[in-house]
Enzyme design. Structure first.
Site, PDB file in Angstrom:
ATOM      1  CG  PHE A   4      -1.728   1.246   1.379  1.00 20.99           C
ATOM      2  CD1 PHE A   4      -2.835   1.457   0.568  1.00 20.99           C
ATOM      3  CD2 PHE A   4      -1.407   2.209   2.328  1.00 20.99           C
ATOM      4  CE1 PHE A   4      -3.610   2.599   0.698  1.00 20.99           C
ATOM      5  CE2 PHE A   4      -2.177   3.354   2.475  1.00 20.99           C
ATOM      6  CZ  PHE A   4      -3.277   3.560   1.651  1.00 20.99           C
ATOM      7  CG  ASP A 109      -3.832   9.298  16.629  1.00 19.62           C
ATOM      8  OD1 ASP A 109      -4.840   9.515  17.318  1.00 19.62           O
ATOM      9  OD2 ASP A 109      -3.778   9.555  15.410  1.00 19.62           O
TER      10      ASP A 109
END
Length: 300
Positions: A4, A109
């Site tokens: 990706f 995060d």
């Protein structure tokens, strides 16, 4: 392996650089961390493209998967356990590896959008643009406390009252993990009750686009957390999961579980899935009772 390509904007150069450096630390190859393949800078300073190439997982993020699917008990256990395993490994300080010393790393995060699912629903943690490494004898660098996604920010982050030590940052990750585990519970069909449509943590309380002030009011001042449904308490495994969730998102950072402890809890939960249910035991006993066996010879 399918790959990706993520192209970063020039204004996000710092995050790209940080993610590249984190991926290149010793020991960052792990089944439950997104597999890094390479990075490149393309173009010139006026028109630069920042590339990051990773493994591709067609099931996408946990957020997207939960929107479209409900989970069996076995699937919930597997996703939860592999997520916790990845975070536990990330948090661990590991000396003596073949390629050097892996420092403890806080993700900063954690959210369902940053957890990707492999084809067999094994979780891997992604997006290290805000990650912070902690190496012995070295400064943590220029660390800003109030970072991450508002919805998943721990109370101390929302208050701007962080103790800038390694364990404090690791506990911030644990608060966010508690919210992710809640998302899994809310989309599991194991309990004897309806499965709600997918909602983000606190979406029911303050909607899809909360401000920082909204989050401060709900999480810090009112000390609210997403609702743990009553029907979940009637399922032995979900009861254990709810206890784990509450210990992860505790208002007091020092009281939160470690990622390693959560992983152990998830292993115990998964074992519950292999225990024969009482109604199944009754059925087996009835069947055996109704079978005519020849009389057993006396051993006396």
């Amino acid at each position: 392996m399918n790959s990706f390509l993520c192209v970063w904007r020039p204004q996000d150069k710092q995050s790209w650089q940080n993610e590249y450096e984190i991926y290149n630390l010793s020991g960052m190859r792990h089944e439950n961390l997104l597999h890094f393949l390479g990075a490149e800078k393309r173009g010139n300073n006026m028109d630069i493209e920042l590339w990051l190439i990773t493994a591709y997982h067609e099931k996408g993020s946990l957020t997207d998967y939960l929107k479209a699917n409900v989970l069996s008990w076995s699937e919930l256990c597997h996703i939860a356990q592999t997520t916790a395993r990845g975070l536990a490994y990330l948090h661990e300080d590991i000396p003596g590896l073949k390629d050097g010393h892996k420092p403890a790393i806080a993700h900063r995060d954690i959210k369902s959008k940053n957890i990707l699912l492999k084809s067999n629903l094994t979780a891997c943690i992604a997006d290290f643009g805000l990650a912070q490494r902690f190496e012995a004898g070295k400064s943590a660098g220029d660390t800003h406390g109030q970072v991450g996604t508002r919805r998943y920010m721990a109370p101390e982050v929302l208050e701007g009252a962080i103790n800038f030590q390694r364990d404090s940052f690791l506990r911030i990750d644990m608060y966010a993990l508690g919210l992710v585990l809640w998302e899994l519970a809310a989309r599991c069909k194991a309990a004897d009750g309806p499965v709600d449509e997918y909602m983000l943590p606190f979406e029911e309380e303050i909607g899809q686009h909360p401000s920082l002030e909204d989050m401060q009011d709900v999480v810090v001042h009112k000390k609210l957390r997403p609702m743990l449904r009553e029907c979940w308490q009637k399922h032995t495994g979900l009861t254990m999961l709810c206890e784990t969730i509450e210990e992860c998102w505790d208002h007091e950072a020092e009281a939160r579980l470690s990622a390693g402890c959560v992983e152990e809890r998830m292993v115990q939960m998964q074992r519950l899935n292999n225990v024969t249910a009482p109604e199944e035991i009754v059925t087996v006993v009835t069947m055996v009772t109704n079978v005519d066996y020849p009389p057993k010879e006396s051993s006396l």
